[in-house]
Design a protein around this motif. Structure first.
Motif, short mmCIF file in Angstrom:
data_model
loop_
_atom_site.label_atom_id
_atom_site.label_comp_id
_atom_site.label_asym_id
_atom_site.label_seq_id
_atom_site.Cartn_x
_atom_site.Cartn_y
_atom_site.Cartn_z
N LEU A 82 -21.30 7.21 -21.15
CA LEU A 82 -20.63 7.14 -19.85
C LEU A 82 -19.86 5.82 -19.71
O LEU A 82 -18.80 5.77 -19.09
CB LEU A 82 -21.64 7.28 -18.72
CG LEU A 82 -22.27 8.66 -18.55
CD1 LEU A 82 -23.46 8.60 -17.60
CD2 LEU A 82 -21.24 9.68 -18.05
N ASP A 89 -16.82 5.76 -22.72
CA ASP A 89 -15.72 6.71 -22.55
C ASP A 89 -14.84 6.40 -21.35
O ASP A 89 -13.80 7.05 -21.16
CB ASP A 89 -16.27 8.15 -22.45
CG ASP A 89 -16.74 8.67 -23.80
OD1 ASP A 89 -16.54 7.97 -24.80
OD2 ASP A 89 -17.31 9.77 -23.85
N VAL A 127 -9.95 7.17 -20.27
CA VAL A 127 -9.35 7.85 -19.12
C VAL A 127 -8.40 6.94 -18.37
O VAL A 127 -8.52 5.71 -18.40
CB VAL A 127 -10.44 8.39 -18.15
CG1 VAL A 127 -11.23 9.50 -18.81
CG2 VAL A 127 -11.37 7.28 -17.68
N TRP A 187 -7.77 5.88 -15.13
CA TRP A 187 -8.33 5.75 -13.80
C TRP A 187 -7.99 4.38 -13.21
O TRP A 187 -7.71 3.44 -13.97
CB TRP A 187 -9.86 5.87 -13.86
CG TRP A 187 -10.39 7.25 -14.13
CD1 TRP A 187 -9.71 8.33 -14.61
CD2 TRP A 187 -11.75 7.67 -13.95
NE1 TRP A 187 -10.54 9.41 -14.73
CE2 TRP A 187 -11.80 9.03 -14.34
CE3 TRP A 187 -12.89 7.05 -13.51
CZ2 TRP A 187 -12.99 9.76 -14.28
CZ3 TRP A 187 -14.07 7.78 -13.46
CH2 TRP A 187 -14.12 9.12 -13.84
N GLN A 232 -17.96 1.99 -11.71
CA GLN A 232 -18.83 2.78 -12.58
C GLN A 232 -19.55 1.88 -13.58
O GLN A 232 -20.74 2.07 -13.85
CB GLN A 232 -18.01 3.84 -13.30
CG GLN A 232 -17.49 4.92 -12.38
CD GLN A 232 -17.81 6.32 -12.86
OE1 GLN A 232 -18.14 6.56 -14.00
NE2 GLN A 232 -17.72 7.27 -11.95
N CYS A 257 -20.33 19.47 -9.58
CA CYS A 257 -20.29 18.87 -10.91
C CYS A 257 -19.37 19.61 -11.87
O CYS A 257 -18.91 19.05 -12.86
CB CYS A 257 -21.69 18.82 -11.52
SG CYS A 257 -22.61 17.36 -11.10
N LEU A 302 -18.28 11.35 -9.42
CA LEU A 302 -17.59 11.24 -10.70
C LEU A 302 -18.57 10.99 -11.85
O LEU A 302 -18.41 11.53 -12.95
CB LEU A 302 -16.56 10.11 -10.64
CG LEU A 302 -15.36 10.41 -9.73
CD1 LEU A 302 -14.51 9.16 -9.54
CD2 LEU A 302 -14.52 11.54 -10.30
N ARG A 337 -19.23 13.70 -14.84
CA ARG A 337 -19.02 13.26 -16.23
C ARG A 337 -20.26 13.56 -17.09
O ARG A 337 -20.14 14.04 -18.22
CB ARG A 337 -18.69 11.77 -16.26
CG ARG A 337 -17.35 11.40 -15.64
CD ARG A 337 -17.14 9.90 -15.66
NE ARG A 337 -17.05 9.43 -17.04
CZ ARG A 337 -17.52 8.26 -17.46
NH1 ARG A 337 -18.15 7.45 -16.62
NH2 ARG A 337 -17.39 7.90 -18.73
N HIS A 396 -20.56 17.34 -17.64
CA HIS A 396 -19.53 17.76 -18.59
C HIS A 396 -19.90 17.39 -20.02
O HIS A 396 -19.68 18.16 -20.95
CB HIS A 396 -18.20 17.09 -18.20
CG HIS A 396 -17.01 17.61 -18.94
ND1 HIS A 396 -16.28 18.70 -18.51
CD2 HIS A 396 -16.40 17.18 -20.08
CE1 HIS A 396 -15.28 18.92 -19.35
NE2 HIS A 396 -15.34 18.02 -20.32
N LYS A 397 -20.51 16.23 -20.19
CA LYS A 397 -20.86 15.78 -21.53
C LYS A 397 -21.97 16.64 -22.15
O LYS A 397 -22.00 16.86 -23.36
CB LYS A 397 -21.25 14.30 -21.51
CG LYS A 397 -20.05 13.38 -21.32
CD LYS A 397 -20.43 11.92 -21.36
CE LYS A 397 -19.24 11.05 -21.05
NZ LYS A 397 -18.10 11.24 -21.98
N GLU A 445 -14.29 14.18 -21.59
CA GLU A 445 -14.24 13.73 -20.20
C GLU A 445 -13.59 14.82 -19.35
O GLU A 445 -12.64 15.47 -19.78
CB GLU A 445 -13.43 12.43 -20.08
CG GLU A 445 -14.16 11.20 -20.57
CD GLU A 445 -15.25 10.74 -19.60
OE1 GLU A 445 -15.07 10.91 -18.38
OE2 GLU A 445 -16.26 10.21 -20.07
#
Length: 848
Positions: free
Chosen positions: A233, A236, A240, A242, A250, A537, A581, A585, A588-589, A601
């Motif tokens: 997390l 990665d 992105v 962002w 984060q 999610c 977020l 993430r 998703h992973k 991601e």
């Protein structure tokens, strides 16, 4: 002649719906573009004018990309489980499903009122069983997984290596449960007795402000092992696009720290107090220890009845505070000595053990070695309670010692025993030496620590996704098979908490007292439900393939819409910068580890829109009485005026106060746009003709096209609206207007003001919608002029205008100005005393 938005906007909204204009083609050969709004929660209050800002921005991007040749996915849905609806149902007796349906209907109507180009055939709703079937399916995928640190990915639980000494089924299942990515634990949580549920940390202040009491309590909870993914997390985030501030938030939340675990012995006990520190070089300066009030050793180490009474009072007071209240830097530090001592492994001295609420049980080990000479919090605490303060770090070189606490790195002093000396070593070298020493003595070891905690995943509510696990009387359990999903919420007439710390489901006999048809055992379903975060999610994946009954999203649909980078543009409020977020993430992973998604991601580019403030400068909210009802505003000004105004107010990322006068100004601007095309007789204006642009008109047109395209890509939408106004000013003054230029302008304006442009395009004779026409291109050569019109003044009064070359010298500008007939007339026989030349702008003759 005014723009008749009252009839135009409704007519085009109905026509778009009938034509299915925005229906996504899943079989298109065009390149894709996926633009996504953050999932709204459909509250009973409906929208206020703060909500459509982000939706308008994504709508502009979506329309622009469609006109630029992309197959666009711009969906909408509803994150509709949650506590507010359940509370509403408790007080009104209206079933949460009914209340949710009413709220969704209101939101849908209001969103359509703005003309957003959502494909409503793809709408998703987290409360629908056909949706949460797949939320449950994914939960079971997580439950039936363990994290392989060596491979750095999740693997099926049946592949977990089992130690050979474990032989019985009970032992093996217990071992698996210890490694599952979804597991049950007894954890300190934010418990609200009146609400009868656990609250997430971010919900605590909201409900306290409403008058509810929240306390910390140890409870049985479902947890997700998000900590296993902490490194990924963190790493990665570099992949992105962002905002840097969001990435920093984060990173802070994940909180990777390098340091050491150190064990402090307890006299006359086999127990030790374990601490994690990023400054092991200061071990010689640890003069007392502090445990979190919830630390499991507190009760054991509290030595006498007198201490126990004081300690229990303190623990009770701490349980009523949120983590934020406890760790606030400027708050007064409080604590209680519990009567025990621990041994500093470096000095051999006994140090007092205290409890204090600024130490949290779920951060680190729930215990700290206090080094007041080199930590601001510890210094304040030691000063308050007259505890020893020792300097063990000083400045390098000959610099004078700084006042304590000195938190910066430096050189170790006062740090030696018979086995090791750190004196004279730099902080970095001292850290390496002390870690080597404690490791060799069995007193601790090097460790990487994360601030991130495992995700507390259960809530004591009815209105949430059921957790598809059943428990048997013999102490075993089983998860539901795929053919048993979805596990649907039972119909109930009462939504109040069970009164036992369990959800209302614990009072439903058919839920907690039944015979499992597959095993024949007496069983009960899990009575906790999932948190609202669960459905949000993965909703972006369901939009890709919303009607698939075989899987949450087909491989082809996921690969097409998500690709290798994920959602192309994700727009939403900064308040979700961390938890939503982060959770999405992680979720998703896990799917990525199983090859169910192709991108590591979920969201490639992220943008946070700012707040629309009330006229009082505060966040717009119905509870504050400063909200603007969009129904009333649209009825008064029209949707296009509100869309343009919210984009014109300022940079999209900034917070801006609402001003109704500003909407009126935009409304007048749209009237001028209308009159560019429509004459007083209601027909296409006779001034609109097939003629060539003047050089200046060409420059304004091509600059408008260029700027609009670039601004939309950069989400600098306020400056596009300003350029639209410049265009209209330039072309309104022309007695005869070039039709093709006005048509290209309407195409630039179309993503921003879809209704008026659709109407004018249609009146110009086009049968195909302007919103599927090709966005105009610009000619770079026409962005600069060969000639420019300059103003000529005599004694600072305008007397004429002349055309000069853009490369003209001051002398050439003056010569052209002197030749103008009006200038010759006003100078006459007077003497020219001074000539003022502003290159490319004006020539002013001072005479007399």
């Amino acid at each position: 002649m005014h723009y008749p938005f009252e009839t135009v906007e409704r007519r085009w909204q109905e026509r778009w719906a009938e034509q299915g204009l925005y229906k996504v083609d899943p079989n298109s050969t065009k390149p894709k573009y996926y633009v996504l709004d953050m999932f709204p929660y459909p509250s009973g209050a409906g929208l206020h004018m703060g909500h459509p800002e982000g939706y308008t921005a994504t709508d502009i991007v979506s329309r622009f990309k469609r006109m630029s040749g992309f197959n666009v996915l711009h969906p909408m849905g509803f994150d509709a489980f949650g506590l507010p609806t359940e509370r509403y149902s408790m007080t009104t007796g209206i079933h949460p499903a009914v209340a949710t349906a009413q709220n969704v209907e209101t939101y849908t109507r209001q969103l359509n009122m703005f003309g957003f180009d959502y494909d409503w055939t793809r709408v998703v709703n987290t409360t629908k069983p056909e949706y949460y079937k797949w939320t449950q399916w994914m939960f079971l995928k997580i439950y039936n997984s363990w994290y392989d640190d060596a491979a750095q990915r999740a693997r099926p639980i049946h592949e977990l290596p089992i130690p050979s000494m474990l032989t019985t089924e009970v032992e093996i299942e217990a071992y698996k449960d210890q490694h599952r990515l979804a597991f049950i634990a007894h954890s300190p949580v934010n418990w609200c007795e009146a609400l009868g549920t656990v609250l997430a940390n971010e919900e605590v202040d909201e409900w306290k402000e409403k008058g509810y009491t929240v306390e910390r309590r140890q409870m049985r909870q479902w947890m997700l092992r998000i900590t296993a993914y902490a490194d990924r997390l963190l790493t990665d985030l570099e992949t992105v696009d962002w905002p840097s501030s969001t990435k920093d938030m984060q990173r802070h939340w994940i909180g990777k720290s390098q340091g050491a675990v150190i064990h402090f012995a307890l006299p006359n006990s086999t127990n030790t107090i374990e601490v994690f520190t990023t400054r092991p070089d200061t071990l010689f300066g640890a003069t007392y220890m502090v445990l979190a009030p919830e630390h499991p050793l507190v009760d054991t180490l509290t030595t006498t009845d007198a201490f126990k009474h004081t300690v229990q009072e303190y623990i009770q007071a701490a349980s009523l505070k949120s983590d934020l209240e406890r760790t606030e830097l400027n708050k007064e530090k409080t604590g209680v000595f519990i009567g025990s001592y621990a041994v500093n492994p470096a000095t051999g001295e006994q140090v007092q053990v205290w409890i204090a609420d600024y130490v949290l049980a779920h951060y680190g080990t729930g215990a700290i070695m206090a080094v007041p000479g080199h930590d601001a919090r510890d210094f304040d605490f030691a000063t308050e309670y007259s505890l020893p303060i020792v300097r063990v770090v000083t400045h390098e070189g000959s610099e004078p010692e700084s006042p304590l606490p000195q938190v910066q790195y430096g050189v170790s002093v006062n740090s030696e025993n018979s086995e090791i000396s750190l004196n004279g070593l730099s902080t970095k070298d001292a850290q390496e030496n002390i870690i080597t020493w404690i490791s060799g003595k069995g007193l601790g070891s090097r460790k990487i620590q994360f601030r991130l905690r495992d995700w507390l995943f259960s809530r004591q509510r009815y209105w949430g996704e059921p957790i598809p696990i059943m428990f048997f009387e013999d102490g075993t359990k089983r998860c539901l098979d795929e053919d048993e999903l979805p596990l649907v919420l039972p119909e109930v007439s009462e939504y109040k908490p069970a009164g036992t710390g369990e959800s209302p489901l614990a009072t439903v006999d058919s839920w907690v007292n039944f015979v499992d048809t597959k095993t024949g055992k007496q069983a009960r379903f899990e009575t906790n439900t999932m948190p609202q975060w669960a459905g949000s999610c993965w909703y972006y994946l369901r939009y890709c393939d919303p009607h698939n009954n075989e899987i949450f999203c087909s491989e082809n649909a996921e690969e097409y819409w998500m690709g290798r980078q994920g959602v192309d543009l994700y727009v939403g409020g900064g308040e979700h910068a961390v938890l939503h977020l982060l959770y999405a993430r992680f979720w998703h992973k896990v799917l990525f580890d199983y090859g169910l998604v192709k991108s590591s991601e979920p969201f490639h580019k992220l943008f946070h829109q700012g707040l629309i403030l009330g006229t009082d400068g505060r966040k717009m909210s119905k509870s504050l009485g400063n909200s603007v009802n969009p129904d009333i505003a649209v009825a008064e000004f029209g949707a296009d005026a509100l869309r343009l105004y919210e984009m014109f107010m300022g940079p999209l990322e900034a917070s801006k106060p609402w001003n109704t006068n500003g909407v009126e100004g935009i409304s007048r601007f749209l009237d001028r746009v209308w009159r560019l095309v429509v004459g007083e007789d209601g027909e296409v204006s006779a001034a609109l003709q097939n003629i060539e642009c003047t050089p200046e008109q060409d420059r304004v047109l091509h600059y408008t096209i260029k700027k609009t395209a670039e601004d939309i890509e950069a989400l600098s939408l306020n400056t596009s609206v300003a350029q639209f106004m410049i265009f209209v000013n330039e072309f309104t003054t022309a007695a005869v207007r070039p039709r093709l230029a006005v048509e290209a302008f309407l195409q630039c304006l179309a993503p921003f003001a879809p209704h008026i442009t659709a109407e004018l395009w249609n009146r110009l004779g086009y049968t195909e919608s302007i919103h599927v026409s090709a966005f105009p291109s610009y000619d770079e050569a026409k962005l600069t002029l060969d000639n420019v019109e300059i103003v000529v003044q005599v004694n600072s009064k305008i007397r004429g205008k002349v055309l000069v070359s853009t490369t003209a010298t001051n002398e050439e500008m003056e010569s052209e100005a002197r030749a103008d007939a009006s200038v010759i007339k006003h100078i006459g026989e007077q003497q020219v005393r001074k000539v003022i030349v502003v290159p490319g702008k004006l020539v002013n003759f001072i005479v007399g």
